[in-house]
Design a protein around this motif. Structure first.
Motif, mmCIF file in Angstrom:
data_model
loop_
_atom_site.group_PDB
_atom_site.id
_atom_site.type_symbol
_atom_site.label_atom_id
_atom_site.label_comp_id
_atom_site.label_asym_id
_atom_site.label_seq_id
_atom_site.Cartn_x
_atom_site.Cartn_y
_atom_site.Cartn_z
ATOM 1 N N ILE A 105 100.474 136.519 -33.226
ATOM 2 C CA ILE A 105 99.555 135.441 -33.565
ATOM 3 C C ILE A 105 99.514 134.488 -32.377
ATOM 4 O O ILE A 105 100.563 134.065 -31.881
ATOM 5 C CB ILE A 105 100.018 134.672 -34.825
ATOM 6 N N TYR A 106 98.316 134.153 -31.933
ATOM 7 C CA TYR A 106 98.161 133.182 -30.852
ATOM 8 C C TYR A 106 97.942 131.816 -31.490
ATOM 9 O O TYR A 106 97.133 131.668 -32.413
ATOM 10 C CB TYR A 106 97.004 133.576 -29.933
ATOM 11 N N VAL A 107 98.689 130.836 -31.006
ATOM 12 C CA VAL A 107 98.714 129.529 -31.663
ATOM 13 C C VAL A 107 98.260 128.455 -30.689
ATOM 14 O O VAL A 107 98.806 128.335 -29.589
ATOM 15 C CB VAL A 107 100.144 129.204 -32.154
ATOM 16 N N GLU A 108 97.271 127.650 -31.105
ATOM 17 C CA GLU A 108 96.872 126.481 -30.330
ATOM 18 C C GLU A 108 97.981 125.444 -30.440
ATOM 19 O O GLU A 108 98.528 125.235 -31.534
ATOM 20 C CB GLU A 108 95.571 125.884 -30.887
ATOM 21 N N SER A 109 98.342 124.804 -29.335
ATOM 22 C CA SER A 109 99.483 123.890 -29.343
ATOM 23 C C SER A 109 99.282 122.703 -30.279
ATOM 24 O O SER A 109 100.240 122.151 -30.796
ATOM 25 C CB SER A 109 99.769 123.397 -27.924
ATOM 26 N N GLN A 110 98.042 122.316 -30.547
ATOM 27 C CA GLN A 110 97.817 121.165 -31.422
ATOM 28 C C GLN A 110 97.808 121.541 -32.899
ATOM 29 O O GLN A 110 97.589 120.697 -33.746
ATOM 30 C CB GLN A 110 96.526 120.417 -31.044
ATOM 31 N N ARG A 111 98.057 122.804 -33.204
ATOM 32 C CA ARG A 111 97.977 123.252 -34.598
ATOM 33 C C ARG A 111 99.139 122.712 -35.442
ATOM 34 O O ARG A 111 99.006 122.537 -36.639
ATOM 35 C CB ARG A 111 97.961 124.778 -34.640
#
Ligand code: FES
Length: 116
Positions: A17-23
């Motif tokens: 899973i690729y995660v945006e840092s602001q998530r």
């Protein structure tokens, strides 16, 4: 952007899973999006059923990893995930904890491997 690779066992297919840092999401929230064995858990740091082993692809990142909270450290110790020596060392900075509670671990901009 970071990535989280879930590995259930050496013989299973990996889930990335690729995660945006602001998530600002926990590992447990990500795991619940997958066929991952962490669905029936308290989600509050109370049961210890979400304990996972984490490895950082970036070794320097591993050394800056925050230390365990007293509650997380105690629960992991009682679950048999930390040895006596690891329990005593869990508060020392630059001494990364490889076992974490997925419900307490907030994913940042990092690339990690997660083992159930
Ligand atoms: Fe219970 Fe994490 S879900 S301790």
């Amino acid at each position: 952007m970071g990535s989280v690779t879930f590995i259930a066992s050496p013989f299973d297919v990996e889930h990335v899973i690729y995660v945006e840092s602001q998530r600002h999401t926990t590992l447990l929230s990500l795991a619940r999006e997958l066929p991952w064995p962490a669905h029936k858990t308290c989600g509050q740091g109370l049961c210890g059923a979400c304990a996972v082993k984490i490895m950082f692809r970036d070794r320097e990142r591993a050394m800056t990893q925050v230390t365990l909270s007293p509650d997380e450290k105690t629960l992991l110790y009682r679950a048999g995930k930390l040895t006596d020596a690891e329990y005593r060392a869990a508060h020392i900075p630059a001494h990364p904890a490889f076992w974490r509670l997925a419900c307490q671990y907030v994913v940042e901009d990092e690339d990690i491997l997660v083992f159930a």
